[in-house]
Design a protein around this motif. Structure first.
Motif, mmCIF file in Angstrom:
data_model
loop_
_atom_site.group_PDB
_atom_site.id
_atom_site.type_symbol
_atom_site.label_atom_id
_atom_site.label_comp_id
_atom_site.label_asym_id
_atom_site.label_seq_id
_atom_site.Cartn_x
_atom_site.Cartn_y
_atom_site.Cartn_z
ATOM 1 N N ASN B 299 0.849 -1.266 0.019
ATOM 2 C CA ASN B 299 -0.092 0.132 0.053
ATOM 3 C C ASN B 299 0.909 1.345 0.014
ATOM 4 O OD1 ASN B 299 -3.004 0.217 0.387
ATOM 5 N ND2 ASN B 299 -2.690 -1.593 0.849
ATOM 6 N N TRP B 300 1.842 1.215 0.577
ATOM 7 C CA TRP B 300 2.777 2.510 0.713
ATOM 8 C C TRP B 300 3.319 2.721 -0.655
ATOM 9 C CZ3 TRP B 300 4.714 5.252 5.362
ATOM 10 C CH2 TRP B 300 3.659 4.961 6.420
ATOM 11 N N ALA B 301 3.908 1.527 -1.286
ATOM 12 C CA ALA B 301 4.367 1.901 -2.679
ATOM 13 C C ALA B 301 3.492 2.252 -3.382
ATOM 14 C CB ALA B 301 4.790 0.320 -2.986
ATOM 15 N N LEU B 302 2.104 1.734 -3.130
ATOM 16 C CA LEU B 302 1.258 2.185 -4.268
ATOM 17 C C LEU B 302 0.628 3.519 -4.225
ATOM 18 C CD1 LEU B 302 -1.295 -0.945 -4.725
ATOM 19 C CD2 LEU B 302 0.309 -0.008 -6.447
ATOM 20 N N PHE B 303 0.533 4.083 -2.850
ATOM 21 C CA PHE B 303 -0.306 5.191 -2.580
ATOM 22 C C PHE B 303 0.549 6.156 -2.086
ATOM 23 C CE2 PHE B 303 -3.646 2.013 -2.166
ATOM 24 C CZ PHE B 303 -4.571 2.359 -3.172
ATOM 25 N N PHE B 391 -8.547 7.436 -3.670
ATOM 26 C CA PHE B 391 -8.972 6.107 -4.826
ATOM 27 C C PHE B 391 -10.092 5.700 -4.288
ATOM 28 C CE2 PHE B 391 -7.782 1.599 -6.049
ATOM 29 C CZ PHE B 391 -8.196 1.804 -7.170
ATOM 30 N N HIS B 392 -10.491 5.457 -2.981
ATOM 31 C CA HIS B 392 -11.441 4.938 -2.701
ATOM 32 C C HIS B 392 -12.817 6.128 -3.000
ATOM 33 C CE1 HIS B 392 -14.894 4.932 0.435
ATOM 34 N NE2 HIS B 392 -14.678 3.467 0.516
ATOM 35 N N ILE B 418 -0.858 6.075 -7.501
ATOM 36 C CA ILE B 418 -1.996 7.179 -7.522
ATOM 37 C C ILE B 418 -1.336 8.486 -7.719
ATOM 38 C CG2 ILE B 418 -2.065 7.424 -4.925
ATOM 39 C CD1 ILE B 418 -5.192 6.931 -6.219
ATOM 40 N N PHE B 419 -0.287 8.780 -7.168
ATOM 41 C CA PHE B 419 0.386 10.174 -7.399
ATOM 42 C C PHE B 419 1.304 10.269 -8.514
ATOM 43 C CE2 PHE B 419 -0.981 10.418 -2.684
ATOM 44 C CZ PHE B 419 -2.096 11.171 -2.789
#
Lengths: 511, 477
Positions: B299-303, B391-392, B418-419
């Motif tokens: 999650n930290w890598a994605l968001f 995202f949500h 996402i960013f």
């Protein structure tokens, strides 16, 4: 102040909500209003907005008109604004009195003159101009450099003042002090307005005291310093200080006066013209006026303007008011659901629990029995039964073509033909008597159930009827989609309660 | 008269799905089993209490052939056809055999427009013509909607056939239609009948404003989430002579993380409620990255921000702090303050990027000690929280109300973070807000401004770039 209660929109009064007291009263009202359910607030606010003809031109006007409208029913916030104004007035009068006392005291102190020594101009300017200026600049620098919390911690004077106003007006100023928000800015400039009021009064009192002292006593001015300061340096400094009013020719010391006013020289050589030392006073007066009073007046005016600006900004950017404006501007949208009634001219419910009364199986005399079976065995032929194709589900030679388009007479004839052919069917060990091919993707409607019922009535209870939902050419029979179709067919045909009716995957596909 | 639209058609062609989508109602019963709808349920759109239009969900045709035969058995005179339909309804009002037909025809006789729904993924068949002819007999303004339920493509054949009976034919994927498609459809309703144009136009305006409002409210929820989570701490008083060990540190840390997780969950529920998607939480399974724990490395890598973005954001925050010093000395520092601040900020971002929260033992004013964990110091934490929340929000705001499937939150294959497209200006502004949140709670106006910034970013940079739940794409109309 807010006056009137015109909510009809006939007048477009946009006066009001300009002072901090009015804005804080509004925000406090809205804070309490948050306890009301959103639906209630929406109904009230949309109701108010609906009465505006013409609608206010801008957001401030909307807020003023809304505030006027709600105040017709709730008058308790006007006293809050009045209390805040009264508290602010009390603070202002307190600083006016303090400013006057300190101005008189400080000026009288530095002008204290026994005749033995002239008044030292360096001390006078340091006390009356230098020190206040240093404090002001220092405060400004600290605000730029320090964090919010540090500013809050160091604001020994402002905090109690804002805390007092907070208690009276429920403003939140105390908590926001030092913050870079609009509320913080409003608090800052409000405090600046108070402190600059103090400063202005201080200088007015200082000037008045100075003039009185000059008028009723004989004051001599000089300058002295332990440091090796030349008279030309002082002269240059006075020229700079006197620059704003030098064109008047009044209160502009010359080098002779500066040199003659040095106290050390005075002590050593005596004074040639003692009267000369008194001629400093116009310069001192103008210096206090121009470098003391005027900047404070400008700061006071700036603070007042900033209070109005930040108050307006606060009004339009605060969460409570932006929410209110959205309610006033944007129509309330909601969906309501009215559960309809079933059949019946009078709208009465005729559906009975658990029973589908739309089928006419009872009318056709079919007996009840086990639910329709879902057979998974598939074989690539019509299983010996008479093939019937419903609604062009597929193409088969020698099949009976049936559809919901058929007239009653055609249908009766087709059923007679099927019954006749069953009687002459020569296929040994036939798996079924009749095989009906239907479109798998089209769920069975009651019209099809009518057909099956009529067929059952025609061929008797013992004949086995096989219903084979036919897939589209590109859909394998074991696809989840097809399995779902079989389930639907099985469930729907089960309402017939026909033990000799079976649903099975088709061995053919749609054309 | 209030415009009303009866959604009619063959059973199981997605009539209720269309109603659920347009009425934003997850309670509408949608089932693969035909005949689920037995009543004419009405869904009214009210604007300030005024009903601007109604949708009527009706049962499907069950015996169209029999109905048509009954109608044609009478005098076939174009002028008398509507009367003939009325006679049919009157004659069969209490006949359970034609209960569904009466239920669906009654609103049409009362003046409702017709929205005839077919499935464009299944072949056209002539048996539908009976239904179309019956509808033609009612004489009401009518539009055909080609719904897309399965995988096939028979749209062209349907268009040709429907064009002979309906003045407007549109493709409308009830399950996948996004907001623009819904608005387009409502506008088309207004084209059906001149007197309906004005109320439908007002409805469209109101719905669009309402959506903007809901988006803003959701962004406020996200700002509050960040504001809260950046200030949370967990404390535990230490008994006299009590030991500070790793177990205590872990316990406090877990309490802090649990509190943050719950707060995130609360924010999600608020966003879902705002978009009338309460059912996601109640009934539907959730799969995908959002269903995973907030504090996983994936999650930290994605968001979160990547290392470069993080250093840049830290540098800007540091430069702002140092810039204050430069201003304080009137620029005499030759902007060394900004430079040093930027360097320190970047370094801290680099070094402190992986640290979550500090554990401290502090003295209390009344004596004794407390152990404290938090607030979360990790530089990337607010970005991860924000990324997940945005995202949500995007998924929820674009989720169709007809969907009864699991809430899927997968990033698309070509959108890994996402960013990715976060403009530096927005990033710097957000970094400033994060600093203020860590310093103290945001003031009301800052909160509003931050929410506006998020809504703007969502509009300009996230809209269309993320695949929303694999299937909320804009529908061809």
């Amino acid at each position: 102040m807010l006056t009137g209660n015109d909510i009809s929109g006939e007048s477009d009064n946009t006066q009001g909500l300009t002072t901090p007291a009015e804005v804080f009263a509004l925000l406090h009202w809205l804070e309490q209003d948050e306890d009301e359910p959103l639906a209630t607030r929406l109904q009230r606010d949309r109701g108010i907005a609906a009465q505006w003809t013409p609608a206010p031109a801008n957001d401030p006007a909307r807020l003023v008109r809304w505030w006027q409208a709600v105040q017709t029913s709730t008058d308790d916030e006007a006293p809050l604004a009045q209390r805040f104004d009264a508290a602010l007035g009390f603070v202002r009068w307190t600083v006016i009195v303090l400013g006057a006392i300190s101005g008189i005291a400080a000026t009288a102190g530095v002008l204290a003159y026994t005749g033995a020594q002239p008044v030292n101009l360096l001390v006078l300017f340091a006390v009356l101009l230098g020190l206040p200026m240093l404090i002001t600049l220092g405060a400004a620098l600290l605000r730029l450099v320090l964090s919010t919390r540090a500013v809050q911690a160091l604001s020994l004077l402002h905090r109690p003042v804002l805390g007092f106003l907070d208690r009276i007006g429920q403003t939140g100023l105390h908590r926001a002090w030092g913050a870079r928000s609009e509320l913080g800015k409003t608090g800052f400039w409000l405090a600046q307005q108070v402190t600059q009021t103090y400063a202005v009064v201080f200088y007015l009192a200082a000037l008045a005291t100075f003039l009185c002292t000059i008028a009723v006593t004989d004051v001599a001015f000089g300058w002295r310093s332990t440091l090796d300061i030349q008279a030309t340096t002082i002269y240059n400094a006075t020229r700079v200080m006197a620059w704003p009013w030098h064109w008047t020719g009044i209160g502009v010391p010359d080098l002779t006066l500066v040199e003659a006013s040095r106290v050390l020289r005075l002590d050593r050589d005596g004074v040639d013209d003692a009267q000369l030392l008194g001629s400093w006073w116009p310069f001192v007066f103008m210096a206090l006026l121009v470098w003391g009073l005027v900047p404070r007046l400008l700061l006071w005016a700036l603070a007042g303007w900033q209070v109005r600006r930040s108050t307006r900004a606060l009004l339009l950017s605060h969460g409570h008011t932006t929410s209110l404006l959205q309610r006033l501007r944007i129509a309330h949208v909601d969906y309501t659901r009215t559960t309809g009634t079933g059949p019946g001219a009078d709208g009465t419910e005729t559906d009975t629990a658990g029973t589908d009364t739309r089928t006419d199986r009872d009318a056709d005399g079919l007996s009840g029995g086990a639910p329709v079976q879902h057979e998974t065995d598939t074989r690539p032929e019509t299983r010996g039964g008479i093939p019937v194709v419903w609604n062009q589900a597929t193409r088969l030679p020698d099949a009976f073509e049936c559809s919901s388009l058929q007239s009653d007479a055609d249908l009766t004839r087709t059923l007679d033909d099927i019954a006749a052919r069953i009687g002459t069917n020569t296929v040994a060990n036939a798996h079924a008597d009749v095989v009906i091919y239907t479109k798998a993707w089209e769920p069975p409607v009651l019209e099809f159930l009518d057909f099956v019922s009529a067929l059952r009535a025609r061929i008797g209870d013992r004949a086995l009827i096989l219903v084979e939902p036919v897939p589209l050419p590109d859909v394998p029979t074991d696809e989840p989609e097809m399995l779902q179709h079989y389930t639907v067919w099985t469930q729907q045909l089960a309402v017939l309660g026909d033990a000799r009716l079976v649903v099975s995957p088709a061995a053919v596909v749609s054309p | 008269m209030i415009p009303a639209f009866a959604v009619v058609g063959h059973p199981n062609k997605g009539k209720s799905a269309i109603v659920a989508t347009l009425a934003e109602d997850t309670r509408v019963q949608i089932s693969p089993r035909p005949g689920t709808t037995r009543h004419a349920d009405r869904y009214a759109l009210n604007v300030d209490g005024e009903t601007l239009y109604e949708l009527i969900d009706t049962p499907g045709f069950q015996r169209p052939g029999a109905v048509l035969r009954w109608l044609e058995a009478g005098k076939d005179d174009a002028a008398g056809r509507v009367q003939r339909v009325a006679e049919f309804v009157a004659a069969h009002a209490n006949d359970p055999r034609f209960a569904d037909e009466c239920t669906l025809l009654r609103p049409l006789l009362d003046g409702a427009g017709i929205l005839y729904v077919v499935d464009g993924t299944k072949p056209y068949a002539s048996e539908y013509e009976q239904e179309m002819q019956i509808l033609q007999w009612t004489g009401q303004p009518r539009m055909a909607l080609i719904n897309l339920i399965g995988q096939g493509d028979y749209v062209d054949a349907w268009r040709t056939a429907l064009g002979q009976y309906f003045s407007i034919v549109r493709v409308f994927d009830a399950m996948q239609a996004d907001f623009a498609a819904r608005i387009g459809l409502l506008r088309a309703f207004g084209e059906l009948h001149e007197p309906w144009r004005e109320p439908l136009s007002r409805a469209v305006t109101a719905i669009k404003e309402d959506r903007e409002q809901r988006l803003h409210d959701a962004c406020l929820q996200i700002v509050d989430l960040l504001d809260d989570c950046l200030s949370y701490t967990e404390e535990q008083p230490l008994p006299e002579g009590g030991r500070v060990d790793e177990a205590l540190e872990n316990r406090l840390r877990e309490r802090l993380l649990t509190r943050i997780r719950r707060r995130e969950e609360r924010a999600r529920q608020a966003v879902q409620t705002s978009f009338r998607h309460e059912a996601i939480e109640r009934n539907e399974a959730q799969v995908g990255v959002l269903a995973e724990d907030l504090f996983t490395s994936q999650n930290w890598a994605l968001f979160g921000l990547d290392r470069t973005q993080l250093i840049a954001a830290g540098g800007v925050t540091g430069a702002l702090t140092g810039g204050g010093l430069d201003l304080a000395v009137g620029g005499a520092s030759l902007f060394l303050g900004s430079l040093v601040g930027a360097a320190v900020g970047s370094t801290l971002a680099w070094l402190g990027g992986e640290e979550l929260a500090k554990f401290k033992v502090l003295g209390t004013p009344l004596g004794g000690q407390v152990a404290r964990t938090g607030p979360v110091q990790a530089q990337n934490f607010p970005w991860v929280l924000l990324g997940r929340a945005l995202f949500h929000l995007k998924l929820v705001s674009e989720r169709n109300h007809a969907l009864r499937s699991a809430f899927v939150s997968d990033l698309s294959d070509n959108e890994t973070r996402i960013f990715e497209s976060l403009p530096s200006g927005t990033r710097n502004q957000l970094a400033r807000y994060f600093r203020h949140m860590r310093d103290d709670a945001l003031e009301s106006d800052e909160r509003e401004a931050a929410a506006r910034l998020l809504a703007e970013y969502l509009h300009n940079h996230l809209s269309g770039t993320l695949q929303a739940g694999r299937g909320n794409q804009t529908t061809d109309t």
